[in-house]
Design a protein around this motif. Structure first.
Motif: not given
Length: 264
Positions: A17-23, A259-264
Protein backbone atom coordinates in the motif's frame (compact mmCIF):
# COMPACT_ATOMS: atom_id res chain seq x y z
CA UNK A 1 12.69 -12.44 -0.94
CA UNK A 2 13.17 -9.09 0.86
CA UNK A 3 15.36 -9.34 3.95
CA UNK A 4 17.41 -6.78 5.83
CA UNK A 5 20.17 -7.26 8.37
CA UNK A 6 19.29 -5.38 11.54
CA UNK A 7 20.41 -5.87 15.13
CA UNK A 8 22.79 -8.62 13.91
CA UNK A 9 20.07 -10.82 12.38
CA UNK A 10 18.26 -11.09 9.03
CA UNK A 11 14.58 -10.11 9.12
CA UNK A 12 12.08 -10.95 6.38
CA UNK A 13 9.65 -8.12 5.60
CA UNK A 14 7.04 -6.92 3.12
CA UNK A 15 5.48 -3.51 2.48
CA UNK A 16 2.01 -3.05 1.01
CA UNK A 17 0.00 0.00 0.00
CA UNK A 18 0.76 3.71 0.07
CA UNK A 19 0.32 6.47 2.62
CA UNK A 20 1.43 6.98 6.23
CA UNK A 21 3.43 4.11 7.66
CA UNK A 22 1.69 1.43 9.73
CA UNK A 23 3.81 -1.29 11.36
CA UNK A 24 2.13 -4.57 12.30
CA UNK A 25 3.91 -6.82 14.84
CA UNK A 26 2.82 -10.42 15.20
CA UNK A 27 2.47 -12.61 18.25
CA UNK A 28 4.17 -15.71 19.60
CA UNK A 29 4.93 -18.27 16.87
CA UNK A 30 3.15 -16.29 14.11
CA UNK A 31 4.76 -14.87 11.00
CA UNK A 32 3.73 -12.07 8.63
CA UNK A 33 0.96 -14.21 7.12
CA UNK A 34 -1.19 -13.80 10.22
CA UNK A 35 -2.16 -10.32 8.97
CA UNK A 36 -3.67 -11.62 5.70
CA UNK A 37 -7.28 -10.91 6.74
CA UNK A 38 -6.66 -7.29 7.72
CA UNK A 39 -3.83 -6.36 5.36
CA UNK A 40 -6.12 -5.66 2.42
CA UNK A 41 -8.17 -3.29 4.61
CA UNK A 42 -5.23 -1.43 6.14
CA UNK A 43 -3.26 -1.13 2.88
CA UNK A 44 -6.05 0.98 1.35
CA UNK A 45 -4.99 3.84 3.63
CA UNK A 46 -1.44 3.09 4.79
CA UNK A 47 1.91 1.80 3.67
CA UNK A 48 1.84 -1.32 5.81
CA UNK A 49 5.00 -3.03 7.05
CA UNK A 50 4.62 -6.70 7.98
CA UNK A 51 7.56 -8.87 8.94
CA UNK A 52 8.67 -12.06 10.63
CA UNK A 53 9.95 -11.58 14.16
CA UNK A 54 13.23 -13.21 15.07
CA UNK A 55 12.55 -16.88 15.65
CA UNK A 56 9.68 -17.16 13.14
CA UNK A 57 8.99 -17.45 9.44
CA UNK A 58 11.85 -16.57 7.13
CA UNK A 59 13.76 -14.48 9.67
CA UNK A 60 16.79 -15.78 11.52
CA UNK A 61 16.38 -17.93 14.62
CA UNK A 62 19.41 -17.39 16.86
CA UNK A 63 19.54 -19.87 19.73
CA UNK A 64 19.70 -17.73 22.85
CA UNK A 65 17.01 -16.19 25.07
CA UNK A 66 15.06 -13.35 23.47
CA UNK A 67 13.56 -10.38 25.29
CA UNK A 68 10.81 -8.01 24.24
CA UNK A 69 13.31 -5.15 24.45
CA UNK A 70 15.60 -7.01 22.05
CA UNK A 71 12.69 -7.53 19.66
CA UNK A 72 11.60 -3.91 20.03
CA UNK A 73 15.07 -2.91 18.88
CA UNK A 74 14.74 -5.33 15.94
CA UNK A 75 11.59 -3.47 14.88
CA UNK A 76 13.01 0.01 15.43
CA UNK A 77 16.15 -0.82 13.46
CA UNK A 78 14.04 -2.32 10.66
CA UNK A 79 12.09 0.94 10.53
CA UNK A 80 15.37 2.89 10.36
CA UNK A 81 16.69 0.66 7.57
CA UNK A 82 13.50 1.31 5.59
CA UNK A 83 13.76 5.06 6.31
CA UNK A 84 10.53 5.10 8.32
CA UNK A 85 10.89 8.14 10.57
CA UNK A 86 7.60 7.73 12.41
CA UNK A 87 4.80 5.20 12.18
CA UNK A 88 1.57 3.99 13.61
CA UNK A 89 2.41 0.79 15.47
CA UNK A 90 0.05 -2.11 16.09
CA UNK A 91 1.12 -5.22 17.99
CA UNK A 92 -0.80 -8.38 18.84
CA UNK A 93 -0.06 -10.54 21.91
CA UNK A 94 3.76 -10.84 21.98
CA UNK A 95 3.75 -8.10 19.34
CA UNK A 96 1.80 -5.83 21.69
CA UNK A 97 4.41 -6.44 24.37
CA UNK A 98 7.06 -5.46 21.82
CA UNK A 99 5.04 -2.31 21.04
CA UNK A 100 4.94 -1.46 24.75
CA UNK A 101 8.74 -1.64 24.85
CA UNK A 102 9.02 0.48 21.70
CA UNK A 103 6.83 3.13 23.31
CA UNK A 104 9.20 3.22 26.28
CA UNK A 105 12.45 3.11 24.29
CA UNK A 106 11.61 5.39 21.36
CA UNK A 107 8.30 7.24 21.77
CA UNK A 108 9.41 9.76 19.15
CA UNK A 109 9.11 7.01 16.52
CA UNK A 110 5.42 6.30 17.17
CA UNK A 111 2.44 8.43 16.11
CA UNK A 112 -0.19 6.26 17.79
CA UNK A 113 -0.01 2.79 19.30
CA UNK A 114 -2.50 -0.09 19.19
CA UNK A 115 -2.03 -2.88 21.74
CA UNK A 116 -4.08 -6.01 21.04
CA UNK A 117 -4.58 -8.75 23.64
CA UNK A 118 -1.25 -7.90 25.26
CA UNK A 119 -1.06 -7.48 29.03
CA UNK A 120 1.84 -5.67 30.66
CA UNK A 121 2.80 -8.90 32.40
CA UNK A 122 1.96 -12.50 31.54
CA UNK A 123 -0.38 -14.41 33.82
CA UNK A 124 0.59 -17.75 35.35
CA UNK A 125 -2.25 -19.35 33.38
CA UNK A 126 -0.98 -18.17 29.99
CA UNK A 127 2.60 -19.11 30.88
CA UNK A 128 1.48 -22.65 31.79
CA UNK A 129 -0.51 -23.03 28.56
CA UNK A 130 2.37 -21.88 26.37
CA UNK A 131 4.91 -23.94 28.31
CA UNK A 132 2.79 -27.07 27.85
CA UNK A 133 2.79 -26.51 24.09
CA UNK A 134 6.59 -26.36 24.23
CA UNK A 135 6.68 -29.66 26.14
CA UNK A 136 4.32 -31.33 23.65
CA UNK A 137 6.48 -30.16 20.75
CA UNK A 138 9.59 -31.48 22.53
CA UNK A 139 7.87 -34.87 22.89
CA UNK A 140 7.41 -35.01 19.12
CA UNK A 141 3.73 -34.08 18.85
CA UNK A 142 2.90 -33.39 15.20
CA UNK A 143 1.86 -29.95 13.93
CA UNK A 144 -1.80 -30.92 13.43
CA UNK A 145 -2.20 -31.96 17.06
CA UNK A 146 -0.34 -28.85 18.25
CA UNK A 147 -2.72 -26.68 16.20
CA UNK A 148 -5.73 -28.42 17.76
CA UNK A 149 -4.22 -28.00 21.23
CA UNK A 150 -3.90 -24.20 20.99
CA UNK A 151 -7.24 -23.48 19.32
CA UNK A 152 -9.40 -23.45 22.50
CA UNK A 153 -7.03 -20.87 24.00
CA UNK A 154 -6.89 -18.69 20.88
CA UNK A 155 -10.47 -18.57 19.62
CA UNK A 156 -13.92 -17.83 20.97
CA UNK A 157 -17.02 -20.00 21.04
CA UNK A 158 -18.42 -18.76 17.70
CA UNK A 159 -15.22 -19.70 15.91
CA UNK A 160 -14.79 -23.05 17.64
CA UNK A 161 -18.31 -24.29 16.84
CA UNK A 162 -17.70 -23.72 13.11
CA UNK A 163 -16.09 -26.87 11.72
CA UNK A 164 -15.09 -25.14 8.48
CA UNK A 165 -13.13 -22.51 10.40
CA UNK A 166 -11.45 -25.17 12.54
CA UNK A 167 -10.41 -27.19 9.49
CA UNK A 168 -9.28 -24.02 7.74
CA UNK A 169 -7.04 -22.99 10.63
CA UNK A 170 -5.43 -26.43 10.83
CA UNK A 171 -4.93 -26.53 7.05
CA UNK A 172 -3.43 -23.03 7.08
CA UNK A 173 -1.03 -24.11 9.82
CA UNK A 174 0.05 -27.28 8.01
CA UNK A 175 0.54 -25.49 4.68
CA UNK A 176 3.00 -22.96 6.09
CA UNK A 177 6.22 -23.40 4.10
CA UNK A 178 8.25 -21.89 6.93
CA UNK A 179 6.90 -23.36 10.19
CA UNK A 180 8.44 -22.16 13.42
CA UNK A 181 11.19 -24.35 14.85
CA UNK A 182 11.24 -25.62 18.43
CA UNK A 183 14.18 -23.29 19.10
CA UNK A 184 12.26 -20.28 17.78
CA UNK A 185 9.25 -21.05 19.95
CA UNK A 186 11.37 -21.62 23.05
CA UNK A 187 13.25 -18.35 22.73
CA UNK A 188 10.18 -16.28 21.83
CA UNK A 189 8.36 -17.81 24.79
CA UNK A 190 11.21 -16.65 27.03
CA UNK A 191 10.54 -13.09 25.89
CA UNK A 192 6.80 -13.39 26.57
CA UNK A 193 7.12 -14.99 30.00
CA UNK A 194 9.70 -12.47 31.22
CA UNK A 195 7.97 -9.33 29.93
CA UNK A 196 6.93 -7.00 32.76
CA UNK A 197 6.37 -3.26 32.30
CA UNK A 198 3.64 -2.79 34.91
CA UNK A 199 5.68 -0.21 36.80
CA UNK A 200 6.59 1.70 33.62
CA UNK A 201 3.21 2.10 31.96
CA UNK A 202 2.69 5.57 33.44
CA UNK A 203 5.66 6.76 31.39
CA UNK A 204 3.88 6.10 28.09
CA UNK A 205 2.17 9.25 26.82
CA UNK A 206 1.55 8.18 23.21
CA UNK A 207 -2.14 8.04 22.22
CA UNK A 208 -2.91 4.35 22.63
CA UNK A 209 -5.79 2.05 21.81
CA UNK A 210 -6.01 -1.16 23.85
CA UNK A 211 -8.14 -3.90 22.28
CA UNK A 212 -9.29 -7.07 24.00
CA UNK A 213 -11.37 -10.07 23.03
CA UNK A 214 -14.26 -10.54 25.44
CA UNK A 215 -13.67 -14.32 25.71
CA UNK A 216 -9.87 -14.17 25.91
CA UNK A 217 -8.37 -16.22 28.77
CA UNK A 218 -4.74 -15.56 27.77
CA UNK A 219 -5.16 -11.80 28.08
CA UNK A 220 -8.26 -11.31 30.25
CA UNK A 221 -10.31 -8.15 29.86
CA UNK A 222 -9.56 -7.12 33.44
CA UNK A 223 -5.81 -7.12 32.85
CA UNK A 224 -6.18 -5.09 29.65
CA UNK A 225 -8.46 -2.55 31.33
CA UNK A 226 -5.85 -2.20 34.06
CA UNK A 227 -3.16 -1.64 31.44
CA UNK A 228 -5.27 0.98 29.66
CA UNK A 229 -6.02 2.88 32.87
CA UNK A 230 -2.30 2.95 33.72
CA UNK A 231 -1.45 4.72 30.45
CA UNK A 232 -1.70 8.49 30.28
CA UNK A 233 -3.65 8.71 27.01
CA UNK A 234 -5.49 5.48 26.33
CA UNK A 235 -8.81 4.14 25.05
CA UNK A 236 -10.02 0.61 25.77
CA UNK A 237 -12.29 -1.45 23.50
CA UNK A 238 -13.55 -4.98 24.05
CA UNK A 239 -14.73 -6.95 21.01
CA UNK A 240 -17.55 -9.41 21.81
CA UNK A 241 -17.78 -13.00 20.57
CA UNK A 242 -14.04 -13.49 20.12
CA UNK A 243 -11.03 -14.40 22.20
CA UNK A 244 -7.28 -13.94 21.65
CA UNK A 245 -7.33 -13.48 17.86
CA UNK A 246 -9.74 -10.62 17.04
CA UNK A 247 -7.79 -9.75 13.88
CA UNK A 248 -8.62 -13.26 12.61
CA UNK A 249 -12.00 -13.99 14.25
CA UNK A 250 -13.55 -10.55 13.68
CA UNK A 251 -11.19 -9.08 11.08
CA UNK A 252 -13.55 -6.49 9.60
CA UNK A 253 -14.85 -5.23 12.95
CA UNK A 254 -11.28 -5.20 14.27
CA UNK A 255 -10.01 -3.20 11.29
CA UNK A 256 -12.86 -0.68 11.55
CA UNK A 257 -12.05 -0.04 15.22
CA UNK A 258 -8.36 0.43 14.44
CA UNK A 259 -8.96 2.67 11.41
CA UNK A 260 -11.32 4.90 13.37
CA UNK A 261 -8.67 5.33 16.09
CA UNK A 262 -6.01 6.10 13.49
CA UNK A 263 -8.21 8.84 12.04
CA UNK A 264 -9.31 7.25 8.77
Amino acid sequence: MPTLTVNNINLYYEQHGEGPDLVLIGGLSSDHQVWKSTLRLFSKYFRVLIFDNRGAGRSDTPDYPYTTEMMANDTLQLMDALEIQRAYVLGHSMGGRIAQKMALIAPEKINKCVIVCSPAKSSHLSSMIFSMREKLQHLGMNDEILAEYVMPFLFGEDFLKNQMLIKGFIQWTLQNEFPQSAIGYKQQLHAVKNHDVLDQLHQIEIPTLVIGGHEDILAPIASLEKLSKSLKNSTFVSIPHCAHMPHVEKSREFAEIVLKFLGV
